[in-house]
Design an enzyme around this catalytic site. Structure first.
Site, PDB file in Angstrom:
ATOM      1  N   TYR A  78       2.714  10.664 -10.757  1.00  0.00           N
ATOM      2  CA  TYR A  78       1.951   9.792  -9.849  1.00  0.00           C
ATOM      3  C   TYR A  78       1.025   8.895 -10.664  1.00  0.00           C
ATOM      4  O   TYR A  78       0.906   7.699 -10.416  1.00  0.00           O
ATOM      5  CB  TYR A  78       1.149  10.648  -8.851  1.00  0.00           C
ATOM      6  CG  TYR A  78       0.200   9.831  -7.992  1.00  0.00           C
ATOM      7  CD1 TYR A  78       0.691   9.021  -6.968  1.00  0.00           C
ATOM      8  CD2 TYR A  78      -1.178   9.850  -8.215  1.00  0.00           C
ATOM      9  CE1 TYR A  78      -0.168   8.251  -6.202  1.00  0.00           C
ATOM     10  CE2 TYR A  78      -2.042   9.088  -7.437  1.00  0.00           C
ATOM     11  CZ  TYR A  78      -1.530   8.295  -6.428  1.00  0.00           C
ATOM     12  OH  TYR A  78      -2.383   7.524  -5.671  1.00  0.00           O
ATOM     13  N   LYS A  99       1.045   4.717 -11.024  1.00  0.00           N
ATOM     14  CA  LYS A  99      -0.123   3.842 -10.771  1.00  0.00           C
ATOM     15  C   LYS A  99      -0.441   3.012 -12.025  1.00  0.00           C
ATOM     16  O   LYS A  99      -0.912   1.880 -11.912  1.00  0.00           O
ATOM     17  CB  LYS A  99      -1.316   4.687 -10.321  1.00  0.00           C
ATOM     18  CG  LYS A  99      -1.083   5.332  -8.940  1.00  0.00           C
ATOM     19  CD  LYS A  99      -1.131   4.312  -7.834  1.00  0.00           C
ATOM     20  CE  LYS A  99      -0.113   4.494  -6.753  1.00  0.00           C
ATOM     21  NZ  LYS A  99      -0.146   3.467  -5.713  1.00  0.00           N
ATOM     22  N   ASN A 120       0.812  -1.215   0.000  1.00  0.00           N
ATOM     23  CA  ASN A 120       0.000   0.000   0.000  1.00  0.00           C
ATOM     24  C   ASN A 120       0.849   1.271   0.000  1.00  0.00           C
ATOM     25  O   ASN A 120       0.399   2.305  -0.472  1.00  0.00           O
ATOM     26  CB  ASN A 120      -0.890  -0.049   1.256  1.00  0.00           C
ATOM     27  CG  ASN A 120      -1.377   1.301   1.692  1.00  0.00           C
ATOM     28  OD1 ASN A 120      -2.317   1.845   1.136  1.00  0.00           O
ATOM     29  ND2 ASN A 120      -0.708   1.881   2.701  1.00  0.00           N
TER      30      ASN A 120
END
Ligand SMILES: NC(=O)c1ccc[n+]([C@@H]2O[C@H](COP(=O)([O-])OP(=O)(O)OC[C@H]3O[C@@H](n4cnc5c(N)ncnc54)[C@H](OP(=O)(O)O)[C@@H]3O)[C@@H](O)[C@H]2O)c1
Length: 328
Positions: free
Chosen positions: A199, A203, A112
């Site tokens: 970012y 992902k 995570n």
């Protein structure tokens, strides 16, 4: 955008509807001192794990999180171990500690830990911090923990991705030679390389890497590997961004408790046994972006796998050993 907004209001099942008994199971959640990771660990603590390790870079808040979870759930097996996932030396030290103290096998690894940097900074590995943390470090830990995961009965590897992977500018660039090195050049021209796109790219890499990882699992493996999206949640992810810019997102944001249910689901729900390489959203297997499922996306996934292994092998000679021994 319409799909995203609708998704934010989708009903997310309560953890009690898919919870399992974790007696005898060893679980790791990275970045569990705050936010989604903390709420994920807290849910898992209610399922009686044999060992629940909060892998945190900030041990002061990590130890407090472990104490709070123990107090609130009655779980006496929750501990915090130091891990800076963007630093290869820290990943190696964590793996060595697990070898000594982990108990031999790992049942669930929920990766995570993540950041969203709006400024270009380098991590200890020499790679830009967002990519170093969200992709390279995450991949490094996954590959090094593989041998422990494969000793468990029905192990799970969960990599936290995001629906922002649908929004990457110029995603074809992910399928170009040297893309990891190019992402390391401050000020490189092109939308794909913009700091605010980084970012999103990290992902996208999570989704592509999970698909590649699943494709390399040997037939008949018991390991389940998936990526998961929590939806937009109100957390400290945007801690470096002007709070006035973040405040309006609260209207649509889920709480971190609601978001964490999807990570717990990916980690334990029995309906996912044997289903690997998937992107999970709202506790369901969901189609990832058009780019990911295109031929170019498949090529980017293969390229990312190869390029990532080259970079990680430079940090850690045990990475190619694990890949050659456990993957096809
Ligand atoms: N919130 C959202 O809307 C959203 C949406 C989609 C996906 N996600 C993903 O969900 C995950 C959790 O995010 P969050 O929203 O809960 O954010 P958060 O509250 O900022 O939590 C991030 C966690 O990652 C840890 N972390 C950052 N860099 C690390 C490193 N180098 N080594 C180890 N741990 C590190 C942080 O530790 P410190 O506290 O010590 O910095 C913190 O525990 C991330 O992967 C994020 O990309 C979030």
């Amino acid at each position: 955008m319409t799909r995203f907004i609708r998704g934010q209001f989708r009903h997310i099942p309560k953890v009690s509807t898919f919870a399992v008994d974790l007696t005898g199971k060893v679980v790791i959640v990275t970045g569990a001192n705050v936010g989604l990771g903390y709420e994920t660990a807290k849910h898992l603590a209610t399922m009686n794990p044999a060992k629940l390790i909060l892998a945190c870079r900030t041990t002061a808040t990590g130890n407090k999180a472990a104490a709070d979870i123990a107090r609130d759930t009655g779980c006496s097996t929750v501990v915090c171990w130091k891990l800076d996932i963007s630093d290869a030396a820290s990943v190696k030290a964590f793996v060595q500690r697990f070898e000594r103290e982990g108990g031999g096998k790992l049942d669930i690894l929920i990766e995570n830990a993540g950041i969203s940097n709006w400024d270009f900074k380098l991590a200890a590995s020499g790679y830009e911090q967002t990519i170093a943390t969200n992709h390279l470090g995450t991949a490094h830990l996954a590959l090094r923990m593989l041998r422990f995961l494969l000793k468990a009965d029905k192990p799970r590897l969960v990599i936290v991705a995001s629906d922002v992977h649908y929004w990457v500018s110029d995603p074809n660039e992910a399928d170009t030679p040297g893309v990891l090195q190019k992402l390391n050049e401050k000020g490189r021209k092109g939308k794909f390389y913009g700091q605010m796109n980084r970012y999103l790219v990290s992902k996208l890499f999570n989704v592509l890497f999970v698909r590649a990882f699943a494709a390399h699992l040997p037939p008949g493996t018991r390991l389940t590997v998936n990526s998961v999206n929590p939806g937009m949640c109100y957390s400290s992810l945007m801690r470096d961004v002007n709070p006035l810019l973040v405040a309006p997102t609260r209207v649509l944001a889920r709480t971190t408790e609601v978001g964490s249910r999807m990570f717990v689901h990916a980690g334990v729900a029995r309906e996912l046994d044997g289903k690997s390489g998937q992107f999970l959203d709202s506790c369901k297997i969901t189609e990832p972006s058009d780019f990911v499922i295109s031929d170019r996306g498949a090529s980017a996934s293969r390229r990312l796998w190869t390029d990532t292994l080259v970079v990680l092998s430079g940090f850690d000679d045990q990475v190619p050993v694990a890949v050659n021994r456990y993957l096809q």
